[in-house]
Design an enzyme around this catalytic site. Structure first.
Site, PDB file in Angstrom:
ATOM      1  N   GLU A 829      32.187 -33.482 -23.797  1.00  0.00           N
ATOM      2  CA  GLU A 829      32.823 -32.426 -23.976  1.00  0.00           C
ATOM      3  C   GLU A 829      33.840 -32.145 -22.830  1.00  0.00           C
ATOM      4  OE1 GLU A 829      30.096 -29.218 -26.083  1.00  0.00           O
ATOM      5  OE2 GLU A 829      29.359 -29.987 -24.373  1.00  0.00           O
ATOM      6  N   GLU A 849      23.081 -33.666 -28.435  1.00  0.00           N
ATOM      7  CA  GLU A 849      22.465 -32.243 -28.164  1.00  0.00           C
ATOM      8  C   GLU A 849      21.261 -32.168 -29.591  1.00  0.00           C
ATOM      9  OE1 GLU A 849      25.899 -31.717 -25.789  1.00  0.00           O
ATOM     10  OE2 GLU A 849      25.414 -33.002 -27.448  1.00  0.00           O
TER      11      GLU A 849
END
Length: 975
Positions: A829, A849
């Site tokens: 990210e 995730e």
């Protein structure tokens, strides 16, 4: 049409077509206000001969209460063209003094807010006006007529403008001629004001000759032209004056000091206020603007708390002038603390104005955060006196000085300041005092917090005000301000230290002041040895010592004064605005000795936020800049309130009750692992132990809830823990930001997120940083969020840039991610926040995730969906396996795939190539590309043209073309 001419026309007209309608509409809103209709004339002035020869023609007429001769005298005087002709920008080459038949001259005029060159020939000039014929760019022909005839006891004045040529026969011609019509109406209003005796300021856009030095000044060079101060030692309790009244009085003194031929205060286009601590206003700047008649001025205030605000406001005002956003700027601040105290002593409260709810300035500058963390609050050091006393102790410890000798030296420093105050007519307490009188406790000079007595503390209970007027050199010249009044602001700088004192690496130094001073002095082209008058912020002696060491000046040399006012104890400490008094005092000194350089510094909170300026009566060698330098920040120390094991005493202070009895002892001590422990001990035995001997740099421990000191050997302070985020300047224009927690694969915890946010904020604030490179230490980029820390409640989310300290608000400046090893979860990210990605061929990216029952909600899912094919984005989100860099390069997400260990080198190569390009071109190009996906097909070209116009018409665009033609490297200015 020849290809070169076609390209010239295309380059000029493409941005114009997209932006002129909007620009002219904005002009109409800004310039044509309700109630400003021109007085009607009883005479119908006919159109002059020749206007019908042009394709586009407009005119404006107005009755002027002046004789025909006076009007013609004004409009034919080319030395005064800038005062009334709003089309005028500047002159090119030689020109006559007056408009006379047959004369020729070249003028830079404004068409649709675009500079254009007009080559004029005077076809006729007489007792009733003039006729100009000329040529403009791209084959445009232009005409300008002024006709003046008697109208009763006054004159009727008609201005005609005409345009022709292929560029203006099309749609753009309608907009062009409308902009001329607006300019003609404005010009008539200006003529009316000038001959009617109420002239407004018209500023030419042309260089100004500085007569004393022969320097040709850029018209936007900022100059301080007027300063004013007010001291009210005896408050008037019958009609108590509130802070804004005092501010206005100081500004009126500043205007009188400037001696302009117009009302500078009413002419201001920006008004700054340093907020008062003795009375709170929603918009103090707005109220001041209202009282001085600057009803159209934009308003700016500094943050509510902080003595840095005064110099910060002056720096910001000067930058607004340099950037062309303002010509006349007022800066003021005031306190009525003595009046408030006098009223309260009689059981009264001030009944001053309370503004409407929601009143606010147009802009607020500066930083405002809670002043203390929990450790400082727990130790009871929530007020400046206690913190600065602790800093004073740390300074003594760093110097290895004896307590009595150090007390003598700081008392002598303050005695010298009192002597300066004794000669300052605006000082609150103009009384010279001896070092003994200041340093020794007495009934009138009680102990406050060791080693400070009352006479070593800032005196906030004062009625003081100061005002400063900043103008462009062109405006000052046009307003008739004598050049002997001009003082130039050569450079300004601002910076912040580690915000919470208890987390600073060293209490005895200020890296921020050092960086700001180095940047400002360097920009001005001088060294500390070149300085004449100096005013270092002087709320307490520790502040002066920190400032002097950081600037590179001795603090205890009687021949080197460090205050021009007498400091905050004796001249007075008017809340946030002391720095304006320093500037207002220094300006007359520099007028008297114009070749000297002066430096004034301001600081806020606990030597936390800083601003300074370099001044001189000598013109600057380069354009003013408000610098916000990136500097190497020392690692922060975690702050604790419990001591386990041993530590080294760094600083000690004893706060005293008004009775003279000590109420506690506060100790700052450094553990072997680098943390700082703040201890507040109130037991009389602990107080006795720590005050009966010198505990600095000795070992301390707690046994059976009692303080124990080790041997009297002087110990070194342990260094702080290693920094989790490191920064390094490369080639001046590149900042490398390195994530450095290799033991956990650079996973980001709360402290690291804060450090990353601050590093990016620093880079964004420093205009000399052109490119940011983000990388990771030890051959890995980042494993994302530190899950163990998050499990302890230490979630890596910052207030502004959000998750991981970056992903909610990525950098505006070009950013390159240099990826080695893994960029997983939050690491991916972070990489997605970069504009370019350079990756080692063995590196991997992924959003795992889902394997932990989480989601890539820090921008990962959204940004992959935008930048990658849907199927690939879904694979990353649902399968949650890592993807090699080579695959993402094929999909266009990774720009370069390189050999392992070389990602940073390749990223730096790209950064250098970006930094070599024109700053405006790079900045706007990035903005267009970022915004383009949100534009529809029908609006894309128009919006691109609007954004591109300032670049195409910039100084850098002209420089780039010239450098190419002359076969040399361009010299970019960012303008």
């Amino acid at each position: 049409m020849p290809r070169s001419r076609f390209l010239d026309n295309a380059r000029t007209l493409a941005p114009v077509l997209g932006s002129t309608a909007r620009a002219v509409a904005a002009d109409l809103v800004a310039r044509v206000r309700p109630g400003a209709a021109a007085p009607e004339s009883s005479v119908d002035v006919p159109a002059p001969t020749g206007v019908d020869e042009y394709a586009r023609h407009v005119h404006a007429q107005r009755a002027i209460p002046a004789s025909v001769a006076d009007v013609v005298e004004l409009v034919t005087d080319l030395d005064r063209a800038h005062e009334w002709l709003t089309l005028h920008l500047s002159w090119r080459g030689e020109r006559p003094a007056r408009i006379e038949t047959g004369a020729e001259f070249t003028q830079q005029i404004k068409l649709m807010d675009i500079p254009a060159q007009a080559r004029w020939t005077v076809a006729r000039a007489g007792e009733d006006g003039f006729e100009l014929r000329g040529t403009g760019p791209m084959g445009i022909t232009v005409g300008l007529w002024c006709t003046v005839v008697p109208d009763g006891t006054g004159a009727a004045v008609r201005l005609d403008g005409a345009l022709d040529g292929s560029p203006v026969r099309g749609p753009v011609g309608l907009t062009a001629v409308r902009s001329v019509e607006v300019a003609l109406s404005e010009s008539l209003a200006a003529i009316d004001a000038i001959v009617g005796g109420s002239a407004t300021l018209r500023v030419p856009d042309e260089p100004v000759l500085h007569e004393r030095t022969g320097t040709l000044l850029d018209p936007t060079t900022p100059v301080l032209v007027g300063v004013g101060q007010l001291v009210q030692r005896t408050p008037d309790l019958e009609s108590p004056r509130e802070p804004v009244e005092l501010s206005v009085a100081a500004l009126r003194s500043a205007a009188e000091d400037a001696g302009a031929r117009i009302d500078l205060l009413a002419s201001a286009d920006m008004v700054y206020a340093v907020p008062s601590a003795s009375w709170t206003y929603g918009s103090q700047a707005g109220r001041v603007a209202e009282l001085v008649g600057a009803t159209e001025a934009r308003t700016v205030q500094t943050s509510p708390y902080g003595g840095d605000g005064a110099q910060l406001a002056v720096n910001d005002a000067a930058q607004q002038v340099v950037d062309g956003h303002a010509q006349v700027v007022l800066v003021s601040g005031a306190e009525a603390g003595a009046t408030v105290a006098a009223l309260q002593s009689k059981g009264r409260e001030p009944q001053w104005q309370r503004q409407e709810e929601g009143a606010a300035p147009d802009r607020v500058i500066g930083i405002d955060r809670p002043a203390n963390n929990s450790a400082e609050t727990s130790a009871g050091i929530g007020a400046p006196i206690f913190v600065y006393a602790l800093l004073e102790s740390a300074l003594r410890g760093a110097a290895g000085a004896d307590a009595d000798e150090h007390q003598k030296r700081i008392a002598e420093l303050w005695a010298r300041a009192s002597e300066v105050a004794a000669g300052n007519p605006y000082a609150w307490d103009p009384t010279a005092r001896s070092a003994d009188e200041i340093g020794n406790p007495s009934p009138d000079n009680r102990r406050v917090s060791d080693p400070y007595t009352k006479l070593m503390c800032a005196n906030l209970q004062v009625d003081l005000a100061a005002g400063v007027i900043v103008m462009s050199a062109a405006a000052a010249q046009a307003a008739g301000v004598d050049q002997d009044k001009w003082v130039f602001l050569h450079a300004g700088a601002s910076a912040t230290d580690e915000w919470f004192v208890s987390e600073r690496a060293d209490l005895a130094s200020s890296p921020a002041i050092k960086a700001a001073a180095g940047a400002a002095l360097g920009h001005a082209g001088i060294t500390p040895a070149d300085l004449g008058p100096v005013d270092l912020y002087s709320c307490f002696p520790a502040a002066v010592q920190l400032g002097a060491a950081a600037v590179g000046l001795p603090w205890d040399d009687p021949s080197r004064p460090l205050s021009v006012t007498g400091g905050l104890t004796f001249a007075g400490g008017p809340g946030n605005s002391y720095g304006l008094h320093a500037v207002a005092t220094m300006v007359p000194q520099l007028r008297e000795n114009p070749d000297e350089y002066g430096l004034s510094s301001s600081l806020g909170w606990y030597a936390t936020k800083h601003a300074l300026g370099v001044y001189s009566g000598r013109p600057p060698a380069q354009r003013f800049a408000h610098l916000k330098p990136v500097f190497d920040r020392p690692p922060a120390r975690p702050a604790l309130t419990e001591l386990e094991g041993t530590a080294v005493v760094e600083a000690v202070t004893v706060p005293y009750q008004r009775s003279g009895e000590p109420e506690a002892v506060v100790v700052s001590a450094i553990k072997p692992t680098g943390e700082r422990v703040l201890l507040r001990r109130e037991d009389p035995a602990d107080i006795e132990l720590l005050t009966s001997t010198d505990p600095l740099r000795r070992e301390i421990r707690i046994e059976a809830d009692r303080v124990v000191l080790g041997a009297e050997d002087r110990l070194e302070l342990p260094p702080p823990p290693p920094a989790k985020v490191r920064t390094e300047r490369v080639d001046d224009s590149i900042l490398v930001v390195t994530l450095d927690r290799p033991k956990v694969k650079n996973a980001i915890d709360r402290d690291m997120a804060l450090a990353l946010e601050r590093a990016v904020d620093d880079a964004e604030a420093d205009d000399t940083v052109r490119v940011i490179v983000l990388t990771g230490a030890d051959n890995t980029f980042c494993a994302g969020m530190d899950l163990a820390g998050a499990n302890r409640g230490e979630v890596p989310v910052t207030d502004r840039r959000g998750p991981l300290g970056l992903t909610a608000e990525p950098p505006v400046k070009p950013t390159i991610a240099a990826v080695e090893g893994h960029a997983l979860a939050g690491g991916f990210e972070l990489a997605l926040c970069a504009d370019l990605v350079v990756a080692a061929e063995n590196s991997e990216f992924g959003l795992p995730e889902a394997k932990r029952g989480l989601l890539a909600a820090a921008g990962g899912l959204w940004r992959t969906a935008v930048r990658l094919p849907r199927a690939v984005a879904l694979e990353l989100a649902l399968v949650a396996d890592a993807v090699p860099a080579t695959r993402l390069a094929e999909l266009g997400l990774v720009n370069r795939v390189v050999a392992p260990g070389t990602a940073l080198d390749e990223a730096l190569d790209l950064a250098r190539r970006i930094a070599a390009n024109a700053p405006l071109s790079v900045s706007v190009g990035k903005q267009i590309i970022d915004a383009a996906p949100t534009w529809g097909p029908e609006e894309g070209f128009q919006k691109q043209s609007e954004m591109a116009s300032p670049v195409v018409l910039s100084d850098d665009a002209r420089e780039g073309v010239a450098a190419f033609a002359e076969k040399r490297a361009p010299r970019w200015t960012g303008r």
